[in-house]
Write an enzyme that holds these catalytic residues in place. Sequence first.
Site, mmCIF file in Angstrom:
data_model
loop_
_atom_site.group_PDB
_atom_site.id
_atom_site.type_symbol
_atom_site.label_atom_id
_atom_site.label_comp_id
_atom_site.label_asym_id
_atom_site.label_seq_id
_atom_site.Cartn_x
_atom_site.Cartn_y
_atom_site.Cartn_z
ATOM 1 N N GLU A 7 4.606 6.804 -0.260
ATOM 2 C CA GLU A 7 3.100 7.381 -0.206
ATOM 3 C C GLU A 7 2.426 8.000 0.778
ATOM 4 O OE1 GLU A 7 0.782 7.512 -3.682
ATOM 5 O OE2 GLU A 7 2.766 6.414 -5.144
ATOM 6 N N GLU A 56 8.597 4.806 -7.961
ATOM 7 C CA GLU A 56 7.531 4.151 -8.255
ATOM 8 C C GLU A 56 7.875 4.844 -10.477
ATOM 9 O OE1 GLU A 56 4.278 3.494 -6.689
ATOM 10 O OE2 GLU A 56 5.085 2.242 -5.390
#
Length: 479
Positions: free
Chosen positions: A181, A385
């Site tokens: 991220e 995720e």
Amino acid sequence: MGAVTSGPEPAADYLRTGDVFERPFLLGAATAAYQIEGAADEDGRGRSIWDTYSHTPGLVAGGDTGDVAADHYHRLGEDLDLMNGLGLDAYRFSISWPRIQPGGTGPANRRGLDFYSRLVDGLLERGITPVATLYHWDLPQELEDAGGWPLRDTAYRFAEYAGLVADALGDRVPMWTTINEPWAAAYLGYGSGVMAPGRTDGAAALAAVHHLNLGHGLAAATLRERSAPGTSVSVTLNMHAARDGGDGGPEAVERVDALANGAFLGPMLRGAYPERLLTDTQDVTDWSFLRDGDLDLIHQPLDSLGVNFYSTVTVRMWDGTGEKTSADGHKPSTATPWVGSESVEFLPQPGPFTAMGWNIAPEALEQVLVGLGNAFPDLPLIVTENGAAFDDRRTPAGGVHDTGRIDYLHRHLVACARARERGVDLRGYFVWSLLDNFEWAHGYEKRFGVVHVDYDTQRRTVKDSGHWYAQLARTRRIG
Ligand code: FCB
């Protein structure tokens, strides 16, 4: 690119049963170093921006820090056995940069590498595929002091670190992720400051975007060069599914898509920043940090794309009257992470919600996967995720009956199955998270694990969701 934004989907039954995930589809669980390891001062580990941030009073809920966390560093054997008991195909973990290079530069700290070497060997012995992330937000503090990600040099330091890790583990780790991220690292770390290092400077956030991209490209090339042939190299992005919320909705959706998704997908997978991103941010920065040749360095061949997905946003352009709502799912701040797009309004989402206040929208995961599959048909995808925080309680009998989490996982796994039916080359799913852990600025209040951690005793208890997931991993079928 407009590919991963979403409108309403036809109603579908996301609680259907019977979907099958045959191997080699990977059913795994994910964690990150600072969130679980603890042992902050051991074996030569240096300090990272998260040590500094969490030790700054007022920044993390409850004054929590990652000093002890889930004490995974000392409980490696037990945690490996736990993963084995759950029947995981794969485990996604991150390597702590300050354990390997305590000051962010120089030779590798052998004791730091040894820990990950034991972890990797322990996984392989149990038949669990190691999936290693090089950077899950713990920049060595010295590198932040020198300028952090807004500084070009940090990208080159990152590539050096990647080389040290590849030399030590590249013979045994079959799948690498460069960065987790970069969106959060750049915009929340340097834009709104609700994550480490807590800076609030829009121009710095955009420079960080570019240098995280550059760091990714340099590290990807290094991993490729210095790991065993056939090693898979990837990156993990958190895709923003933006929904049109009314007045100026399409404009708002496009802005968010460019700033959040295109800023990374563009250079990494197409070798260019979206035009719209450059114009939307022209009042913030002239992008002079983008040098000739950078886009070639960033645009490296990848073996898969990791996708993190939790919830959606609904946006429109603010008309300048009344109070602007900023319900983007992140901690409020005086500064915005939406650099150059302050005029985008984030509307409250329709429920249901998790304990993070994030809305539950499995159809948006399906849309994101289908959108990416259409935009990049040759690139396999992995959900690296997905999961939910709920206010779990251990019953006096010792169980954790987290039916809300089972429901969440069920719906999102069906979304994955539906995306595959629609032709998406999805290769795996990793639940966030294996263990309850340090949820960044939310501290230990928010529990995401399929395994409960009692922070007083460090006792682990498999939650009902963990048993449910283990059954899925065993039977390969949603029951
Ligand atoms: C993601 C992070 C992960 C975890 C989840 C809830 O953005 O990558 O570390 O905090 O959110």
